[in-house]
Scaffold this active site. Structure first.
Site, PDB file in Angstrom:
ATOM      1  N   GLU A 196     -14.609  17.369   3.726  1.00 36.72           N
ATOM      2  CA  GLU A 196     -13.206  17.586   3.352  1.00 36.72           C
ATOM      3  C   GLU A 196     -12.784  16.849   2.076  1.00 36.72           C
ATOM      4  O   GLU A 196     -11.748  17.164   1.498  1.00 36.72           O
ATOM      5  CB  GLU A 196     -12.294  17.140   4.498  1.00 36.72           C
ATOM      6  CG  GLU A 196     -12.437  15.669   4.783  1.00 36.72           C
ATOM      7  CD  GLU A 196     -11.439  15.134   5.815  1.00 36.72           C
ATOM      8  OE1 GLU A 196     -11.602  13.977   6.207  1.00 36.72           O
ATOM      9  OE2 GLU A 196     -10.519  15.870   6.196  1.00 36.72           O
ATOM     10  N   HIS A 256       0.471   1.225  -1.223  1.00 38.08           N
ATOM     11  CA  HIS A 256      -0.624   0.327  -1.598  1.00 38.08           C
ATOM     12  C   HIS A 256      -1.175  -0.297  -0.327  1.00 38.08           C
ATOM     13  O   HIS A 256      -0.419  -0.652   0.582  1.00 38.08           O
ATOM     14  CB  HIS A 256      -0.094  -0.753  -2.554  1.00 38.08           C
ATOM     15  CG  HIS A 256      -1.036  -1.904  -2.736  1.00 38.08           C
ATOM     16  ND1 HIS A 256      -2.324  -1.742  -3.199  1.00 38.08           N
ATOM     17  CD2 HIS A 256      -0.883  -3.230  -2.507  1.00 38.08           C
ATOM     18  CE1 HIS A 256      -2.910  -2.921  -3.251  1.00 38.08           C
ATOM     19  NE2 HIS A 256      -2.067  -3.848  -2.826  1.00 38.08           N
ATOM     20  N   HIS A 294      -9.540  -5.389  -4.662  1.00 35.34           N
ATOM     21  CA  HIS A 294      -8.204  -5.681  -4.128  1.00 35.34           C
ATOM     22  C   HIS A 294      -7.761  -4.602  -3.136  1.00 35.34           C
ATOM     23  O   HIS A 294      -7.482  -4.909  -1.986  1.00 35.34           O
ATOM     24  CB  HIS A 294      -7.185  -5.817  -5.291  1.00 35.34           C
ATOM     25  CG  HIS A 294      -5.790  -6.100  -4.829  1.00 35.34           C
ATOM     26  ND1 HIS A 294      -4.946  -6.952  -5.486  1.00 35.34           N
ATOM     27  CD2 HIS A 294      -5.073  -5.654  -3.775  1.00 35.34           C
ATOM     28  CE1 HIS A 294      -3.792  -7.036  -4.848  1.00 35.34           C
ATOM     29  NE2 HIS A 294      -3.852  -6.241  -3.810  1.00 35.34           N
ATOM     30  N   HIS A 308      -5.059  -2.285   1.607  1.00 36.34           N
ATOM     31  CA  HIS A 308      -6.346  -2.969   1.421  1.00 36.34           C
ATOM     32  C   HIS A 308      -7.359  -2.428   2.445  1.00 36.34           C
ATOM     33  O   HIS A 308      -7.861  -3.190   3.278  1.00 36.34           O
ATOM     34  CB  HIS A 308      -6.188  -4.478   1.648  1.00 36.34           C
ATOM     35  CG  HIS A 308      -5.148  -5.158   0.815  1.00 36.34           C
ATOM     36  ND1 HIS A 308      -4.614  -6.394   1.132  1.00 36.34           N
ATOM     37  CD2 HIS A 308      -4.542  -4.786  -0.351  1.00 36.34           C
ATOM     38  CE1 HIS A 308      -3.729  -6.759   0.215  1.00 36.34           C
ATOM     39  NE2 HIS A 308      -3.656  -5.795  -0.687  1.00 36.34           N
ATOM     40  N   GLU A 358       4.930  -6.098  -5.775  1.00 32.10           N
ATOM     41  CA  GLU A 358       4.281  -5.031  -6.548  1.00 32.10           C
ATOM     42  C   GLU A 358       5.276  -3.969  -7.024  1.00 32.10           C
ATOM     43  O   GLU A 358       4.878  -2.854  -7.376  1.00 32.10           O
ATOM     44  CB  GLU A 358       3.168  -4.368  -5.722  1.00 32.10           C
ATOM     45  CG  GLU A 358       2.095  -5.304  -5.202  1.00 32.10           C
ATOM     46  CD  GLU A 358       1.222  -5.938  -6.298  1.00 32.10           C
ATOM     47  OE1 GLU A 358       1.489  -5.698  -7.490  1.00 32.10           O
ATOM     48  OE2 GLU A 358       0.298  -6.681  -5.938  1.00 32.10           O
TER      49      GLU A 358
HETATM   50  P1  13P Z   1       3.818  -8.134  -1.048  1.00 28.29           P
HETATM   51  O1  13P Z   1       3.873  -8.928   0.231  1.00 28.29           O
HETATM   52  O2  13P Z   1       4.620  -8.772  -2.139  1.00 28.29           O
HETATM   53  O3  13P Z   1       4.210  -6.689  -0.814  1.00 28.29           O
HETATM   54  O4  13P Z   1       2.324  -8.141  -1.586  1.00 28.29           O
HETATM   55  C1  13P Z   1       1.267  -7.684  -0.788  1.00 28.29           C
HETATM   56  C2  13P Z   1       0.121  -7.180  -1.585  1.00 28.29           C
HETATM   57  O5  13P Z   1      -0.663  -6.410  -1.081  1.00 28.29           O
HETATM   58  C3  13P Z   1      -0.035  -7.628  -2.986  1.00 28.29           C
HETATM   59  O6  13P Z   1      -0.932  -6.829  -3.684  1.00 28.29           O
HETATM   60 ZN    ZN Z   2      -2.404  -5.856  -2.362  1.00 31.26          ZN
END
Ligand code: 13P
Ligand code: ZN
Length: 274
Positions: free
Chosen positions: A173, A143, A214, A145, A120
């Site tokens: 908050e 980033h 995602h 999930h 990413e």
């Molecule tokens: P990477 O292992 O390349 O960092 O990817 C993980 C991910 O969350 C892709 O969106």
């Molecule tokens: Zn991801």
């Protein structure tokens, strides 16, 4: 030269990835972090003239992209395919310190199994460029999930105003922590320049951007601030997922939110209020 494993920025990466894994936000290799470092601080730990190898920007699914705004800048970045649960135990394999150059990124430390930065990277670098334009003190792109945030993507309208407003209602908050709201992108192919460009465009207005079905991107001045943004969204999404199937009897009203905004002296997206 000091031992790089004692560097505060390596410790922050280890602690943060461990926390994100502990919270269940980053299964397997899910998630990635990039952290803009101060060159003088890095020089206390590494010989900046010693480039281990140069890694082309183009990755698995990638063409080149323009990073000229970041030339010479140094980042510590999680490796692609690496598990957050393993970072603290073996930072030198799972993390890398890279300097942006014309022909790719110069590896100064890490990825010692021959690895490379997160897939990413286009999104991370484009977001850094966008956020640095808004705030010269910006440093971190994260980033992840997070479970409840992701769950909410499936049952709540993916409209920026409505999604933000629902989260603002879930914890007192929220409007103080992310008064600028949340940007949302539709499902897009990850790892591409296109999603990087779209995320960076959202980051002109938002420090938080949801990638539908995602995960989420956060940007901030420090690791704590960035982590805290995602953590607060995730907490609010958890409350939503615990309550959305039940009759709602009470809520935080817009007039209450305005009182909070005034008390804490933050500027909120007024157009996201009803
Ligand atoms: P990477 O292992 O390349 O960092 O990817 C993980 C991910 O969350 C892709 O969106
Ligand atoms: Zn991801």
């Amino acid at each position: 030269m000091k031992d790089i494993l004692t560097a505060p920025f390596v410790k922050e990466m280890c602690d943060t990835t461990a926390n994100m894994y502990r919270l269940g936000w980053d299964e397997r290799n899910g998630g990635n972090i990039s952290y803009l470092l101060d060159e003088n601080e890095v020089a206390e730990y590494l010989d900046l003239n010693n480039v281990i190898r140069t890694i082309p920007l183009a990755g698995v699914n990638e063409g080149d992209f323009d990073v000229s705004a970041l030339f010479g800048k140094i980042f510590i970045v999680t490796g692609t395919g690496k598990y957050f649960k393993n970072v603290a135990g073996d930072p030198e394999t799972n993390l890398g310190i890279i300097r942006i150059a014309k022909n790719g990124v110069e590896l100064l430390w890490g990825y010692n199994d021959g690895g490379r930065p997160t897939s990413e990277l286009p999104s991370h670098f484009m977001c850094h460029i966008a956020r640095l334009k808004q705030d010269s003190e910006h440093r971190v792109v994260m980033h992840s999930h997070p479970t409840h945030t992701l769950a909410m993507n499936y049952v709540h309208e993916l409209d920026e105003k409505k999604f933000t407003h629902t989260l603002w209602e879930m914890c007192t908050e929220c409007i103080v922590v992310f008064p600028d709201g949340i940007g949302i992108l539709p499902w897009m192919l990850c790892g591409t320049n296109e999603i990087g460009e779209a995320t960076a465009k959202k980051m002109k207005d938002f420090r938080l951007v949801i990638w539908a079905m995602h995960g989420i991107y956060g940007a901030g001045k420090t690791m704590d601030e960035t982590f805290g943004l995602i953590e607060t969204v995730e907490k609010a999404a958890q409350i939503y997922m615990l309550t959305s199937h039940l009759p709602r009897i009470n809520t935080i009203k817009d007039e209450d939110m305005l009182k909070l905004v005034e008390l804490f002296g933050v500027k909120c997206r007024k157009d996201f209020l009803d």
